[in-house]
Design an enzyme around this catalytic site. Structure first.
Site, PDB file in Angstrom:
ATOM      1  N   GLU A  92       1.468 -10.892   0.739  1.00 47.66           N
ATOM      2  CA  GLU A  92       0.985 -12.186   0.045  1.00 47.66           C
ATOM      3  C   GLU A  92       2.010 -12.657  -0.937  1.00 47.66           C
ATOM      4  O   GLU A  92       2.381 -11.628  -1.891  1.00 47.66           O
ATOM      5  CB  GLU A  92      -0.366 -11.725  -0.682  1.00 47.66           C
ATOM      6  CG  GLU A  92      -1.112 -12.861  -1.505  1.00 47.66           C
ATOM      7  CD  GLU A  92      -2.431 -12.211  -2.119  1.00 47.66           C
ATOM      8  OE1 GLU A  92      -2.681 -11.114  -1.991  1.00 47.66           O
ATOM      9  OE2 GLU A  92      -2.823 -13.136  -3.115  1.00 47.66           O
ATOM     10  N   ARG A 126       0.247   4.473   3.044  1.00 46.67           N
ATOM     11  CA  ARG A 126       0.997   3.733   2.205  1.00 46.67           C
ATOM     12  C   ARG A 126       2.077   4.625   1.400  1.00 46.67           C
ATOM     13  O   ARG A 126       1.815   5.771   1.439  1.00 46.67           O
ATOM     14  CB  ARG A 126       0.033   2.928   1.181  1.00 46.67           C
ATOM     15  CG  ARG A 126      -0.531   3.710   0.158  1.00 46.67           C
ATOM     16  CD  ARG A 126      -1.704   2.618  -0.691  1.00 46.67           C
ATOM     17  NE  ARG A 126      -0.512   2.192  -1.700  1.00 46.67           N
ATOM     18  CZ  ARG A 126      -0.765   0.599  -1.434  1.00 46.67           C
ATOM     19  NH1 ARG A 126      -1.529  -0.120  -0.636  1.00 46.67           N
ATOM     20  NH2 ARG A 126      -0.029  -0.048  -2.474  1.00 46.67           N
ATOM     21  N   LYS A 139       1.557  -4.267  -7.203  1.00 48.59           N
ATOM     22  CA  LYS A 139       2.194  -5.379  -7.583  1.00 48.59           C
ATOM     23  C   LYS A 139       1.443  -5.638  -9.112  1.00 48.59           C
ATOM     24  O   LYS A 139       2.041  -6.299 -10.021  1.00 48.59           O
ATOM     25  CB  LYS A 139       1.852  -6.564  -6.771  1.00 48.59           C
ATOM     26  CG  LYS A 139       3.043  -6.651  -5.788  1.00 48.59           C
ATOM     27  CD  LYS A 139       2.995  -8.037  -4.945  1.00 48.59           C
ATOM     28  CE  LYS A 139       1.750  -7.654  -3.929  1.00 48.59           C
ATOM     29  NZ  LYS A 139       1.576  -8.676  -2.752  1.00 48.59           N
TER      30      LYS A 139
HETATM   31  P1  ATP Z   1       0.200  -4.232  -3.801  1.00 45.68           P
HETATM   32  O1  ATP Z   1      -1.134  -3.147  -3.680  1.00 45.68           O
HETATM   33  O2  ATP Z   1       1.281  -3.566  -4.383  1.00 45.68           O
HETATM   34  O3  ATP Z   1      -0.211  -5.624  -4.410  1.00 45.68           O
HETATM   35  P2  ATP Z   1      -0.190  -5.260  -1.250  1.00 45.68           P
HETATM   36  O4  ATP Z   1      -0.699  -4.579  -0.138  1.00 45.68           O
HETATM   37  O5  ATP Z   1      -1.448  -6.191  -1.980  1.00 45.68           O
HETATM   38  O6  ATP Z   1       0.669  -4.599  -2.382  1.00 45.68           O
HETATM   39  P3  ATP Z   1       0.735  -7.365   0.360  1.00 45.68           P
HETATM   40  O7  ATP Z   1       1.706  -8.444  -0.166  1.00 45.68           O
HETATM   41  O8  ATP Z   1      -0.399  -7.793   0.733  1.00 45.68           O
HETATM   42  O9  ATP Z   1       0.759  -6.386  -0.944  1.00 45.68           O
HETATM   43  O10 ATP Z   1       1.562  -6.331   1.389  1.00 45.68           O
HETATM   44  C1  ATP Z   1       2.223  -6.683   2.652  1.00 45.68           C
HETATM   45  C2  ATP Z   1       2.329  -5.844   3.343  1.00 45.68           C
HETATM   46  O11 ATP Z   1       2.911  -4.605   3.041  1.00 45.68           O
HETATM   47  C3  ATP Z   1       0.717  -5.147   3.766  1.00 45.68           C
HETATM   48  O12 ATP Z   1       0.749  -4.951   5.294  1.00 45.68           O
HETATM   49  C4  ATP Z   1       0.838  -4.065   3.136  1.00 45.68           C
HETATM   50  O13 ATP Z   1      -0.053  -3.016   3.795  1.00 45.68           O
HETATM   51  C5  ATP Z   1       2.090  -3.142   3.166  1.00 45.68           C
HETATM   52  N1  ATP Z   1       2.141  -2.432   1.739  1.00 45.68           N
HETATM   53  C6  ATP Z   1       1.934  -2.852   0.578  1.00 45.68           C
HETATM   54  N2  ATP Z   1       1.969  -1.850  -0.210  1.00 45.68           N
HETATM   55  C7  ATP Z   1       2.466  -0.671   0.618  1.00 45.68           C
HETATM   56  C8  ATP Z   1       2.764   0.723   0.481  1.00 45.68           C
HETATM   57  N3  ATP Z   1       2.984   1.151  -0.771  1.00 45.68           N
HETATM   58  N4  ATP Z   1       3.301   1.378   1.354  1.00 45.68           N
HETATM   59  C9  ATP Z   1       3.272   0.966   2.682  1.00 45.68           C
HETATM   60  N5  ATP Z   1       3.001  -0.264   2.801  1.00 45.68           N
HETATM   61  C10 ATP Z   1       2.638  -1.242   1.935  1.00 45.68           C
HETATM   62 MG    MG Z   2      -2.909  -7.485  -0.946  1.00 46.06          MG
END
Ligand code: ATP
Ligand code: MG
Length: 561
Positions: free
Chosen positions: A36, A263, A273
């Site tokens: 995102e 994760r 984030k």
């Molecule tokens: P955050 O929790 O930091 O906001 P998010 O999951 O909301 O992260 P996205 O931009 O939606 O961020 O994530 C893009 C991809 O990266 C998704 O498929 C998500 O599952 C993966 N991802 C995010 N954080 C991790 C992590 N700590 N370990 C592994 N994969 C991750």
């Molecule tokens: Mg997200």
């Protein structure tokens, strides 16, 4: 997880992929990385990138899409899109032609929503946010049906079209899936598919005033792109029934398989984030690319290499159970890579002046130094030597401790690539602080040994006073003092390590670094790995970021006592 507890490079997801190829279920594998664009990528994302793009690289004919999941117009920005693309490329991956945006599918998503309405699977609901919550029930109590649940197809279509037409204010109506208000899975209690939001989108502008929800958009985007394996983190396991419901009830071209993995959590930092944004906004760090940040832009600015990050992701593996990875493993990976590739140079962080009293005042010698003693193919360079040099303050002890083998009064040590010197006199100021050492050198010892066979126990680095370049060095340590700063919802910002950044303004580096390229990486012998800062470094006053330390045996000896 410790360094000695590493997994094999295959994992349960790669096994599923291999089986699906072997059984003929798929003849081509398609994965995607779906960020995102509401912030900068962090090290957790690197795990997902290496997994998705890695699988595509390992299987012939396979590909990985980069898809921006931009369904939330109020939080998203083009700036983030650019930085995410840049980070993925920097990590060494390429999406080729396959760059997509969920917003590319807004028309199709809308059509599919009308399809759900027409087949009696979705309805427009006028409950307020508060009522929606109370109708939803709890984990232990079933929800109640919305009074709008039994609206006719015609009325729903009419209302949905008017929602799209902009007739209603934000928050007054939503489109919901008609599933099961008594489901044990809260995600299945008639989840919202569309909401009204009169907001400009960074790509579609003001075309839309209704926006689809993530759980509705994601499966459809995957299916439209022909994704075969939709890999996401464990918190989405409870959303999988909705992922499948959406695709089961729509005539999409295919039905990808969602698979969840753990994760990445890293000790002494936070990887979210939202939390990283707080660190930036509340000025605990200088920005998203502050070298202490676990963002890819921070890690990169600090001097980490893409190869080190890929190796880290390979070593941590992919599992189904959440765990916290020791940040020491990340440090190990970058040391391992830089040990192979970084040119060795000399830099003095806390200088102490040494006058070599028997060396001619007007002489300068250019001495030969190896760029990498274990890798002769990396060549040699010249380092100027003269009567006055600087050494590291901590390489001298007036009253040497046991096992301290470096310079001390009356003691002889080797200057790296130069001569043996012997400390004859310690000069102090009126406060008793040591300001200078007077030493003599032995001209017979160039090359590192004495013709008479006498030995010295220490070799120290140095920089010629007349030729050294003044530099600023930034020493970084862990961002938090606690191993799990955000455990149990703690206010992680209370644990920011006040010593996570130490700026040394009076360092000297050898002359060969006069015009070092921003971003170039070096080992300062005996000190660690350093990288020329890409933002603040100036030609006449370079700034070096310490990427990671070397292991310090002296510290270990000291700890043992
Ligand atoms: P955050 O929790 O930091 O906001 P998010 O999951 O909301 O992260 P996205 O931009 O939606 O961020 O994530 C893009 C991809 O990266 C998704 O498929 C998500 O599952 C993966 N991802 C995010 N954080 C991790 C992590 N700590 N370990 C592994 N994969 C991750
Ligand atoms: Mg997200």
């Amino acid at each position: 997880m410790s360094i000695n507890d590493l997994q094999a490079s295959s994992d349960f997801i790669r096994t599923i992929v291999a089986n699906d190829l072997a059984s003929g279920k798929h003849d081509q594998i398609v994965t995607r990385f779906p960020p995102e664009p509401n912030g900068y990528l962090h090290i957790g994302h690197a795990k997902s990138i290496c997994l998705n793009f890695g699988i595509a690289k390992e299987n012939t004919g396979a590909r990985c899409h980069l898809r921006f999941d931009d369904t939330n117009p109020t939080k998203e920005e083009q700036e983030y899109v650019e930085s995410i693309k840049d980070n993925v490329r920097w990590l060494g991956f390429d999406w080729g032609e396959h760059l997509y945006f969920a917003s590319d599918y807004f028309d199709q998503l809308y059509e599919y929503a009308e399809h759900l309405i027409t087949t009696g699977k979705a309805y427009v609901c006028d409950l307020s946010a508060e009522d929606t919550r109370s109708y939803r029930g709890t984990l232990t109590e079933p929800g109640r049906n919305s009074p709008f649940r039994e609206r006719s197809v015609e009325e729903n279509l009419d209302l949905f079209r008017r929602m799209r037409g902009g007739e209603y204010p934000d928050g007054t109506r939503v489109l919901r899936a008609k599933i099961d208000m008594a489901s044990g899975n809260m995600n299945m209690r008639d989840p919202v598919l569309y909401r009204i939001l009169h907001a400009s989108h960074h790509r579609t502008g003001d075309t839309w005033c209704i926006y689809p929800m993530y759980d509705y958009t994601h499966p459809i985007s995957d299916a439209l792109e022909g994704v075969t394996h939709s890999l996401c983190t464990l918190e989405f396991a409870d959303h999988r029934p909705l992922y499948d419901w959406t695709l089961d009830n729509l005539p999409t071209p295919c039905h990808p398989r969602q698979i969840e993995f753990a994760r990445l959590n890293l000790s002494y930092t936070v990887v979210s984030k939202r939390k990283l944004l707080q660190l930036v906004n509340e000025r605990h760090v200088a920005g998203w690319d502050d070298p202490r940040m676990p963002t890819l832009s921070g890690i990169r600015r600090r001097g980490y290499t893409p190869a080190a990050l890929r190796s880290f992701c390979e070593k941590i593996g992919v599992a189904k159970k959440d765990s916290v990875v020791d940040v020491a493993l990340l440090e190990h990976c970058v040391r391992e890579d830089l040990n192979e590739t970084a040119v060795r140079v000399m830099g003095v962080l806390a200088p102490l002046k040494v006058v070599i009293t028997n060396y001619p005042e007007d002489r300068t010698e250019n001495l030969t130094a190896q760029n990498h003693p274990q890798q002769p193919e990396m060549g040699e360079r010249q380092v100027p030597f003269s009567r006055e040099v600087y050494i590291e303050r901590e390489d001298f002890m007036e009253e040497p401790a046991k096992k301290f083998f470096r310079l001390a009064p009356g003691r002889e040590v080797r200057l790296r690539y130069a001569y043996f010197i012997k400390c004859e006199k310690v000069i102090k100021d009126e406060t008793g602080e040591i300001i200078e050492l007077h030493c003599t050198y032995d001209p017979e010892t160039l090359g590192g040994s004495a013709p008479d066979g006498r030995k010295v126990k220490g070799t120290i680095h140095w920089v010629s006073a007349a030729h050294g370049i003044p530099a600023e060095v930034r020493l970084y340590d862990r961002l938090f003092t606690e191993e799990s700063p955000d455990a149990g919802g703690a206010d992680f910002k209370a644990f920011v390590n006040p010593e996570s950044l130490v700026v040394l303004g009076d360092c000297l580096v050898e002359a060969s670094l006069a015009n070092a390229e921003p971003g170039s990486r070096y080992q300062f012998e005996r000190q660690g790995y350093f990288c020329v800062d890409t933002k603040d470094s100036k030609g006449d006053k370079p700034v070096f970021n310490r990427t990671v330390t070397l292991r310090d045996t002296w510290e270990k000896e000291k700890a043992k006592g």
